[in-house]
Scaffold this active site. Structure first.
Site, PDB file in Angstrom:
ATOM      1  N   HIS A 275       0.832  -1.207   0.000  1.00 52.21           N
ATOM      2  CA  HIS A 275       0.000   0.000   0.000  1.00 52.21           C
ATOM      3  C   HIS A 275       0.868   1.259   0.000  1.00 52.21           C
ATOM      4  O   HIS A 275       1.820   1.352   0.767  1.00 52.21           O
ATOM      5  CB  HIS A 275      -0.878  -0.041   1.261  1.00 52.21           C
ATOM      6  CG  HIS A 275      -1.893   1.041   1.361  1.00 52.21           C
ATOM      7  ND1 HIS A 275      -2.077   1.778   2.499  1.00 52.21           N
ATOM      8  CD2 HIS A 275      -2.802   1.515   0.460  1.00 52.21           C
ATOM      9  CE1 HIS A 275      -3.056   2.647   2.310  1.00 52.21           C
ATOM     10  NE2 HIS A 275      -3.511   2.516   1.087  1.00 52.21           N
TER      11      HIS A 275
ATOM     12  N   ASP B 285      -0.899   6.554  -5.117  1.00 49.70           N
ATOM     13  CA  ASP B 285      -1.898   7.581  -5.394  1.00 49.70           C
ATOM     14  C   ASP B 285      -1.335   8.634  -6.341  1.00 49.70           C
ATOM     15  O   ASP B 285      -0.188   9.066  -6.169  1.00 49.70           O
ATOM     16  CB  ASP B 285      -2.305   8.262  -4.085  1.00 49.70           C
ATOM     17  CG  ASP B 285      -2.738   7.264  -3.031  1.00 49.70           C
ATOM     18  OD1 ASP B 285      -3.778   6.620  -3.230  1.00 49.70           O
ATOM     19  OD2 ASP B 285      -2.013   7.112  -2.017  1.00 49.70           O
TER      20      ASP B 285
ATOM     21  N   HIS C 242      -0.786  11.517  -1.768  1.00 53.48           N
ATOM     22  CA  HIS C 242      -2.096  11.088  -1.281  1.00 53.48           C
ATOM     23  C   HIS C 242      -3.009  12.260  -0.920  1.00 53.48           C
ATOM     24  O   HIS C 242      -4.169  12.297  -1.306  1.00 53.48           O
ATOM     25  CB  HIS C 242      -1.905  10.182  -0.061  1.00 53.48           C
ATOM     26  CG  HIS C 242      -3.183   9.695   0.542  1.00 53.48           C
ATOM     27  ND1 HIS C 242      -3.936  10.436   1.437  1.00 53.48           N
ATOM     28  CD2 HIS C 242      -3.864   8.529   0.385  1.00 53.48           C
ATOM     29  CE1 HIS C 242      -5.008   9.747   1.799  1.00 53.48           C
ATOM     30  NE2 HIS C 242      -4.986   8.585   1.182  1.00 53.48           N
TER      31      HIS C 242
HETATM   32  O1  G3P Z   1      -6.516   2.078  -3.195  1.00 52.63           O
HETATM   33  C1  G3P Z   1      -6.739   1.551  -1.921  1.00 52.63           C
HETATM   34  C2  G3P Z   1      -6.463   2.555  -0.828  1.00 52.63           C
HETATM   35  O2  G3P Z   1      -5.225   3.160  -1.056  1.00 52.63           O
HETATM   36  C3  G3P Z   1      -7.522   3.606  -0.691  1.00 52.63           C
HETATM   37  O3  G3P Z   1      -7.338   4.448   0.396  1.00 52.63           O
HETATM   38  O4  G3P Z   1      -6.790   6.638   1.370  1.00 52.63           O
HETATM   39  O5  G3P Z   1      -5.062   4.869   1.317  1.00 52.63           O
HETATM   40  O6  G3P Z   1      -5.727   6.003  -0.778  1.00 52.63           O
HETATM   41  P1  G3P Z   1      -6.173   5.536   0.571  1.00 52.63           P
HETATM   42 MG    MG Z   2      -4.544   4.862  -2.235  1.00 55.63          MG
END
Ligand code: G3P
Ligand code: MG
Length: 251
Positions: free
Chosen positions: A14, A43, A56
């Site tokens: 992630h 992101d 992000h």
């Molecule tokens: O794409 C999955 C996840 O990354 C979504 O939440 O806020 O971490 O971008 P966030």
């Molecule tokens: Mg994300």
């Protein structure tokens, strides 16, 4: 890669390198690859001059050594921001990355990329369109698997028009009752949702229809095992250390 599909590994790193590196950075990509991960999520948001960048938040202060809205800052300035120091001073000097740089590193490291299109408010269409155009150029010229996703339907729709050949996932916190209609309308091949909101009934239907389902953000192997037992395809994790502890059997 088959059209409109992405080869999901069980575990997706992630924000590039999870908690082991500054989020959404090239160091994170290198960390993920070094620990045996096969795919990463990150992101993407546009600079004021429409260059897709890895970040992000809509503002830079949480992760960088500056203040201001990403959508108000041009590439030339964003490129000078330190995106590593706030994570740990060991990463001082890590610069905010462009989307193209990240794809270049993914390609070199053999990482598949789930590109989360993260538009600043009011920039949904442009972010979806430009991110998809850059991704499509990259896929055409390189050996790399890219899956686009977004919480924004407008961004997904723009991405679809710009690069219909790229697979897309519908990203939601809580799967809505009309998820099948939305999936169809956006021509998405998969659903991504928050693990904490996943309901057993929905999981059963998604599984029965053979649609890939990936859940964020799962940091315990016990919770991951429960989700996999229920039929979840993949999880996003920040705990690269935990999931790679046994030599990463999760690829
Ligand atoms: O794409 C999955 C996840 O990354 C979504 O939440 O806020 O971490 O971008 P966030
Ligand atoms: Mg994300």
């Amino acid at each position: 890669m088959t059209k409109n599909s992405w080869s999901y590994p069980r575990i997706i790193a992630h924000r590039c390198g999870g908690a082991l590196a500054p989020e959404n950075t090239l160091s994170g990509l290198r960390m993920a690859a070094r620990l045996g991960f096969r795919a990463v999520e990150f992101d993407v948001m546009l600079s004021s001059d429409s260059v897709p960048m890895l970040i992000h938040d809509e503002t830079v202060e949480r992760t960088c050594n500056a203040e201001g809205a990403v959508a108000d800052i041009p590439l030339a300035i964003l490129r000078t921001l330190d995106a590593g120091y706030k994570h740990h001073r060991a990463f001082a000097g890590e610069l905010l990355s462009t989307f193209e740089e990240a794809l270049t590193v993914c390609q070199a490291l053999g990482l598949a990329a789930n590109v989360e299109i993260k538009p600043a408010s009011g920039h949904e269409e442009a972010t979806g369109r430009i991110a998809a155009q850059v991704a499509a150029r990259f896929v055409a010229a390189n050996q790399i698997e890219i899956l686009l996703s977004s919480f924004s339907s407008a961004a997904l729709s723009a991405a679809r028009h710009a690069a219909p050949e790229l697979p897309r996932a519908m990203l939601v916190e809580d799967i809505p009752d009309d998820w099948q209609v939305r999936l169809h309308d956006l021509s998405c091949c998969a659903v991504h949702c928050a693990a904490q909101h996943l309901r057993a009934g929905q999981l059963a239907v998604i599984r029965a229809e053979g649609i890939p389902l990936a859940c964020y953000t799962v940091n315990s192997p016990e919770r991951a095992a429960e989700l996999f037992a229920g039929g979840v395809t993949a999880i996003f994790t920040d705990r690269l250390d935990v999931f790679a502890a046994d030599g990463n059997p999760w690829r």
